[in-house]
Design a protein around this motif. Sequence first.
Motif, PDB file in Angstrom:
ATOM      1  N   TRP A 164       0.904  -0.603   0.361  1.00  0.00           N
ATOM      2  CA  TRP A 164      -0.145  -0.018  -0.282  1.00  0.00           C
ATOM      3  C   TRP A 164       0.722   1.127   0.284  1.00  0.00           C
ATOM      4  N   SER A 165       0.620   1.959  -0.601  1.00  0.00           N
ATOM      5  CA  SER A 165       1.313   2.786  -1.026  1.00  0.00           C
ATOM      6  C   SER A 165       0.966   4.187   0.824  1.00  0.00           C
ATOM      7  N   LEU A 166       2.163   4.058   1.177  1.00  0.00           N
ATOM      8  CA  LEU A 166       2.196   5.238   2.580  1.00  0.00           C
ATOM      9  C   LEU A 166       1.805   6.781   2.302  1.00  0.00           C
ATOM     10  N   GLU A 167       1.495   7.186   1.183  1.00  0.00           N
ATOM     11  CA  GLU A 167       1.041   8.926   1.520  1.00  0.00           C
ATOM     12  C   GLU A 167       0.107   9.337   0.318  1.00  0.00           C
ATOM     13  N   ASN A 168      -1.085   7.787  -0.228  1.00  0.00           N
ATOM     14  CA  ASN A 168      -2.369   8.194  -0.753  1.00  0.00           C
ATOM     15  C   ASN A 168      -3.068   6.502  -0.177  1.00  0.00           C
ATOM     16  N   GLU A 169      -3.953   6.739   0.660  1.00  0.00           N
ATOM     17  CA  GLU A 169      -4.595   5.695   0.381  1.00  0.00           C
ATOM     18  C   GLU A 169      -5.412   4.686  -0.354  1.00  0.00           C
ATOM     19  N   PHE A 170      -5.808   5.370  -1.709  1.00  0.00           N
ATOM     20  CA  PHE A 170      -6.850   5.482  -2.776  1.00  0.00           C
ATOM     21  C   PHE A 170      -5.318   4.323  -3.632  1.00  0.00           C
ATOM     22  N   THR A 171      -4.230   4.587  -3.727  1.00  0.00           N
ATOM     23  CA  THR A 171      -2.645   3.621  -4.153  1.00  0.00           C
ATOM     24  C   THR A 171      -2.333   2.464  -3.468  1.00  0.00           C
ATOM     25  N   VAL A 172      -2.520   1.871  -4.632  1.00  0.00           N
ATOM     26  CA  VAL A 172      -1.379   0.099  -4.121  1.00  0.00           C
ATOM     27  C   VAL A 172      -0.666   0.341  -5.142  1.00  0.00           C
ATOM     28  N   TYR A 173       0.355  -0.867  -4.982  1.00  0.00           N
ATOM     29  CA  TYR A 173       1.302  -1.060  -5.790  1.00  0.00           C
ATOM     30  C   TYR A 173       1.463  -2.742  -5.258  1.00  0.00           C
ATOM     31  N   VAL A 174       1.112  -3.003  -7.143  1.00  0.00           N
ATOM     32  CA  VAL A 174       1.900  -4.735  -6.928  1.00  0.00           C
ATOM     33  C   VAL A 174       2.493  -5.638  -7.738  1.00  0.00           C
ATOM     34  N   GLY A 175       3.253  -6.945  -7.239  1.00  0.00           N
ATOM     35  CA  GLY A 175       3.654  -7.632  -8.182  1.00  0.00           C
ATOM     36  C   GLY A 175       2.925  -8.361  -8.517  1.00  0.00           C
ATOM     37  N   GLU A 176       2.904  -8.761 -10.083  1.00  0.00           N
ATOM     38  CA  GLU A 176       2.810  -9.628 -10.861  1.00  0.00           C
ATOM     39  C   GLU A 176       3.764 -10.148 -10.825  1.00  0.00           C
ATOM     40  N   GLU A 177       2.615 -11.738 -11.611  1.00  0.00           N
ATOM     41  CA  GLU A 177       3.680 -13.058 -11.895  1.00  0.00           C
ATOM     42  C   GLU A 177       4.666 -12.958 -13.096  1.00  0.00           C
ATOM     43  N   ASN A 178       4.525 -11.886 -13.831  1.00  0.00           N
ATOM     44  CA  ASN A 178       5.932 -12.206 -14.933  1.00  0.00           C
ATOM     45  C   ASN A 178       7.084 -10.830 -14.371  1.00  0.00           C
ATOM     46  N   GLU A 180       6.544  -8.141 -12.781  1.00  0.00           N
ATOM     47  CA  GLU A 180       6.280  -6.714 -13.026  1.00  0.00           C
ATOM     48  C   GLU A 180       5.852  -5.601 -11.923  1.00  0.00           C
ATOM     49  N   LEU A 181       5.986  -4.300 -11.903  1.00  0.00           N
ATOM     50  CA  LEU A 181       5.267  -3.534 -10.964  1.00  0.00           C
ATOM     51  C   LEU A 181       4.543  -2.476 -11.890  1.00  0.00           C
ATOM     52  N   THR A 182       3.326  -2.858 -10.434  1.00  0.00           N
ATOM     53  CA  THR A 182       2.214  -2.246 -11.235  1.00  0.00           C
ATOM     54  C   THR A 182       1.541  -0.903 -10.560  1.00  0.00           C
ATOM     55  N   LYS A 183       1.043  -0.186 -10.351  1.00  0.00           N
ATOM     56  CA  LYS A 183      -0.063   0.776  -9.578  1.00  0.00           C
ATOM     57  C   LYS A 183      -1.005   0.245 -10.077  1.00  0.00           C
ATOM     58  N   ILE A 184      -1.709   1.152  -9.277  1.00  0.00           N
ATOM     59  CA  ILE A 184      -3.733   0.773  -8.898  1.00  0.00           C
ATOM     60  C   ILE A 184      -3.898   2.151  -8.114  1.00  0.00           C
ATOM     61  N   ASN A 185      -5.197   2.615  -9.250  1.00  0.00           N
ATOM     62  CA  ASN A 185      -6.397   3.556  -8.392  1.00  0.00           C
ATOM     63  C   ASN A 185      -7.072   3.139  -7.986  1.00  0.00           C
ATOM     64  N   LEU A 186      -7.094   2.552  -6.462  1.00  0.00           N
ATOM     65  CA  LEU A 186      -8.959   2.428  -5.985  1.00  0.00           C
ATOM     66  C   LEU A 186     -10.056   2.795  -6.485  1.00  0.00           C
ATOM     67  N   ASN A 188     -10.809   4.314  -8.974  1.00  0.00           N
ATOM     68  CA  ASN A 188     -11.036   4.374 -10.254  1.00  0.00           C
ATOM     69  C   ASN A 188     -10.782   2.763 -11.211  1.00  0.00           C
ATOM     70  N   GLY A 189     -10.101   2.153 -10.219  1.00  0.00           N
ATOM     71  CA  GLY A 189      -9.598   0.696 -11.391  1.00  0.00           C
ATOM     72  C   GLY A 189      -8.586   1.110 -12.181  1.00  0.00           C
ATOM     73  N   LYS A 190      -8.036   2.406 -12.284  1.00  0.00           N
ATOM     74  CA  LYS A 190      -6.908   2.114 -13.252  1.00  0.00           C
ATOM     75  C   LYS A 190      -5.700   1.737 -13.331  1.00  0.00           C
ATOM     76  N   THR A 191      -4.762   0.810 -14.340  1.00  0.00           N
ATOM     77  CA  THR A 191      -3.581   0.338 -13.070  1.00  0.00           C
ATOM     78  C   THR A 191      -2.524   1.175 -14.348  1.00  0.00           C
ATOM     79  N   ASP A 192      -1.034   0.870 -14.272  1.00  0.00           N
ATOM     80  CA  ASP A 192      -0.168   2.021 -14.764  1.00  0.00           C
ATOM     81  C   ASP A 192       0.677   1.112 -14.606  1.00  0.00           C
ATOM     82  N   SER A 193       1.664   0.761 -15.580  1.00  0.00           N
ATOM     83  CA  SER A 193       3.124  -0.834 -15.276  1.00  0.00           C
ATOM     84  C   SER A 193       4.219   0.557 -14.511  1.00  0.00           C
ATOM     85  N   ILE A 194       4.448  -0.063 -14.275  1.00  0.00           N
ATOM     86  CA  ILE A 194       5.944   1.021 -14.149  1.00  0.00           C
ATOM     87  C   ILE A 194       7.047   0.504 -14.011  1.00  0.00           C
TER      88      ILE A 194
END
Length: 235
Positions: A164-178, A180-186, A188-194
């Motif tokens: 979970w983001s330390l600054e924003n309660e509406f943002t999480v970062y996830v590690g994916e099976e391949n 890849e690090l991705t952030k997700i806006n809780l 609107n559900g928007k995802t963005d590969s980092i």
Amino acid sequence: MSMVSLEWHSVAVSESLWFVRSDHRVVLITAGKDGYVCVGTMISDKIKFTQRIYRYLVGIPGKVGIRCFDYSNRHFLVALENGKISSHLCETTRNIKEDQVLEAVKVKTYNGYSLMIENIQFCHKNSTTFIITQFDSTILLYNVYQKDPQKIIFNRKLITRLCWSLENEFTVYVGEENGELTKINLTNGKTDSIKKFTSCDIIAMNINPKRKNIIAIGTIQGEIYISKYEQPFKT
């Protein structure tokens, strides 16, 4: 180097974490495949005087252990190996015998949609909010006091770790099976590969609490990466 062995669990340990309580006391919490949650503390800042102060039975010994776990000032969260998710009150009672097993006071049992829970974590900015990820690539956002999820987000890939983001309660970062690090806006559900770190699964990740733009990544093959990452979404 000082070291002490703590025989708190009879089988594999699912989770261990340090937590600074509101009374500034630092506690060590462990959860195990034996179904127990143990809370301990160090006396006089000496490792050899680490002792268990509480012990809860949440699972079923020998049958159902704890798969995922998290802890806050008021509650702790448990996801069992049978897919059941529940929250419990943190014990503050004194004068408990070391080997005494406490009955964990349940706050709520939650409705999930999968028998395989991958991650469970409180929000750093709001401890009444928590999130889980499941083997079917879904993300479920909950309020501690409500049994049904407030929001369900379907991710494009299997999530192997969440932070979970330390600054924003509406943002999480996830590690994916391949890898890849991705952030997700809780919101609107928007995802963005980092960034893609590796070709294997990310199984550990944590944001530096002081230098909050730096994240540490661990992989299933033993690789560790430390990297800067993009700033959270603005909401």
